[in-house]
Design an enzyme around this catalytic site. Structure first.
Site, PDB file in Angstrom:
ATOM      1  N   SER A   1      31.310  45.139  54.974  1.00  0.00           N
ATOM      2  CA  SER A   1      32.422  45.598  55.826  1.00  0.00           C
ATOM      3  C   SER A   1      32.785  44.616  56.924  1.00  0.00           C
ATOM      4  CB  SER A   1      32.052  46.945  56.452  1.00  0.00           C
ATOM      5  OG  SER A   1      30.954  46.777  57.316  1.00  0.00           O
TER       6      SER A   1
ATOM      7  N   VAL B   1      29.936  61.069  59.723  1.00  0.00           N
ATOM      8  CA  VAL B   1      30.075  61.538  61.101  1.00  0.00           C
ATOM      9  C   VAL B   1      31.546  61.830  61.406  1.00  0.00           C
ATOM     10  CG1 VAL B   1      29.875  60.811  63.509  1.00  0.00           C
ATOM     11  CG2 VAL B   1      27.982  60.423  61.938  1.00  0.00           C
TER      12      VAL B   1
ATOM     13  N   LEU C   1      26.473  47.830  69.160  1.00  0.00           N
ATOM     14  CA  LEU C   1      27.253  48.866  69.859  1.00  0.00           C
ATOM     15  C   LEU C   1      27.373  48.576  71.355  1.00  0.00           C
ATOM     16  CD1 LEU C   1      25.849  52.036  68.031  1.00  0.00           C
ATOM     17  CD2 LEU C   1      27.872  50.691  67.451  1.00  0.00           C
TER      18      LEU C   1
ATOM     19  N   CYS D   1      39.514  65.368 101.552  1.00  0.00           N
ATOM     20  CA  CYS D   1      40.642  64.491 101.900  1.00  0.00           C
ATOM     21  C   CYS D   1      41.754  65.272 102.590  1.00  0.00           C
ATOM     22  CB  CYS D   1      41.195  63.811 100.662  1.00  0.00           C
ATOM     23  SG  CYS D   1      40.048  62.621  99.975  1.00  0.00           S
TER      24      CYS D   1
ATOM     25  N   GLY E   1      29.952  56.352  60.677  1.00  0.00           N
ATOM     26  CA  GLY E   1      30.864  56.145  59.543  1.00  0.00           C
ATOM     27  C   GLY E   1      31.505  57.429  59.048  1.00  0.00           C
TER      28      GLY E   1
ATOM     29  N   CYS F   1      41.642  66.482  97.879  1.00  0.00           N
ATOM     30  CA  CYS F   1      40.620  67.509  97.670  1.00  0.00           C
ATOM     31  C   CYS F   1      40.388  68.346  98.929  1.00  0.00           C
ATOM     32  CB  CYS F   1      39.323  66.868  97.187  1.00  0.00           C
ATOM     33  SG  CYS F   1      38.581  65.767  98.382  1.00  0.00           S
TER      34      CYS F   1
ATOM     35  N   GLU G   1      42.456  58.224  99.097  1.00  0.00           N
ATOM     36  CA  GLU G   1      43.138  58.431 100.385  1.00  0.00           C
ATOM     37  C   GLU G   1      42.363  57.782 101.529  1.00  0.00           C
ATOM     38  OE1 GLU G   1      42.249  60.605  98.104  1.00  0.00           O
ATOM     39  OE2 GLU G   1      43.361  62.470  98.181  1.00  0.00           O
TER      40      GLU G   1
ATOM     41  N   ALA H   1      38.587  51.815  61.272  1.00  0.00           N
ATOM     42  CA  ALA H   1      39.217  50.554  60.854  1.00  0.00           C
ATOM     43  C   ALA H   1      39.144  50.499  59.343  1.00  0.00           C
ATOM     44  CB  ALA H   1      38.488  49.358  61.465  1.00  0.00           C
TER      45      ALA H   1
END
Ligand code: AOF
Ligand code: ZN
Length: 361
Positions: A168, A295, A204, A84, A292, A75, A52, A154
């Protein structure tokens, strides 16, 4: 133009800041007077002005008598920025259209109330479904005090995440991999098990074709601190790395890792629930789990998956011992399986991605 037209514009503006606003929501605002857009804005980063504020700055004195479209209730609290709702009132707009109430307990209807008490008409609920969808991560954070967990898998058409040898690379093609890197850019944490680090030595990081994008914090579950000290994720000049280990780890190795800038978190309670609570306390609001199998299986069995992105490559690799996306013990009965709802199916080159949300009721 209709209310939905301008609210759609506000939602589109908000979405431009995808992944940039954490822990805050994405919010967009548009000011319209006599059929003309006189101001607009989006919240770009926590600590910086709310949507805003940008819109009112652009409109200046013209805001008097205008209509404000905003994707989240203005807010009412003094956070990193002033309320705001006060700005809305002092700008003397005629009408405010809000997509959804702010679930933050510090606000929760008080912003709307304050504006109404000043005699300004407020309409709530225009394109509410889209606003809820846009801020699924923020809403989940407020409700559960945990990160929003996206599990990405995947696999080949015959359900394997690697050949029986462990090889893989690659299951899916470049277009699907780019889609994953876009998700990495949106989240603030990416989590894998030590098995994946040992098997693939992944970086990663976020690698988009045009460059750019932010790297999430890399979180490795490694209860006995087996991580090889030469592995790529230990290069903390690229992105932060946290290793979650158990109480009985090699303290000298932990010290060496800390000296290299790695955060070593020792958790006695090995439950996924405790892990998520701890990660949220440490500032992780949006977590991408990339396996993998062990987990992924642990998150499935704990019932703590919030969204699934399952990529399927049309190839067959076979092998009775080749791993599948979700390990662990698994559920005993098909009737206990996690059912996904609100599916969306996207084709990336030769690959397909099925995305869905756990059906909890
Ligand atoms: C709005 N407009 O653009 C956003 C809102 O720490 P602060 O001051 O940035 O406050 C963050 C909280 O404000 C956030 O949790 C959410 O409740 C609200 N976000 N509100 O009026 C905005 N981003
Ligand atoms: Zn605000």
């Amino acid at each position: 133009m209709s209310d939905t037209h301008y609210m759609q514009m506000a939602l589109d503006l908000a979405a431009q800041a995808q992944g940039q606003t954490n822990p805050n929501p994405m919010v967009g605002a548009v000011l319209v007077k006599e059929g003309r857009v006189i101001g607009f804005g989006a919240h770009l980063k926590a600590g910086e002005p709310h949507a805003e504020v940008h819109a009112f700055r652009m409109a200046g004195e013209q805001a008097e008598g205008a209509t404000l479209y905003v994707t989240l209730e203005p807010c009412s609290h003094h956070g990193r920025t002033p309320p705001c709702a006060d700005l809305v009132v002092s700008s003397r707009v005629k009408r405010v259209v809000v997509a959804m109430q702010d679930p933050n307990p510090l606000v929760a209807g008080r912003g709307i109330q304050r504006i109404r008490e000043a005699g300004i008409a407020v309409e709530v609920g225009v394109l509410e479904e889209q606003a809820i969808q846009l801020n699924e991560r923020f809403l989940h954070n407020i409700r559960t005090q945990r990160p929003f967990v996206v599990v990405k898998t995947a696999m080949t058409l015959d359900g394997k995440i690697a050949a029986h040898t462990g090889d893989s690379r690659w299951i899916t093609g470049p277009s699907a991999r780019t889609a994953v890197h876009k998700v990495r850019d949106e989240v603030d944490g990416i989590l894998v098990g030590i098995g994946t680090v040992l098997a693939d030595d992944p970086e990663l990081t976020t690698r988009l074709p045009d460059g750019g994008g932010k790297n999430p914090t890399r979180i490795i579950l490694d209860s006995s601190l087996r991580i090889p000290e030469t592995t790529k994720v230990l290069d903390t000049t690229v992105a932060p790395t946290w290793i979650v280990t158990g109480p009985e780890h090699d303290e000298a190795k932990a010290t060496r890792l800390r000296e290299r800038g790695v955060r070593v978190l020792s958790l006695a309670d090995r439950s996924v629930l405790h892990l998520l609570e701890e990660l949220y306390k440490q500032g992780i609001t949006h977590l991408l789990v990339e396996g993998g199998a062990t987990v992924n299986g642990a998150f499935l069995e704990a019932g703590l998956i919030d969204k699934v992105m399952a990529f399927i490559a049309p190839k067959l690799v076979g092998g009775a011992t080749a791993p599948t996306p979700f390990g662990g013990t698994g559920f005993a009965k098909m009737s206990e399986a996690l059912q996904l709802r609100d599916l969306s199916i996207t084709v990336y080159g030769n690959d397909v991605c099925i995305m869905g949300y756990p059906d909890l009721g």
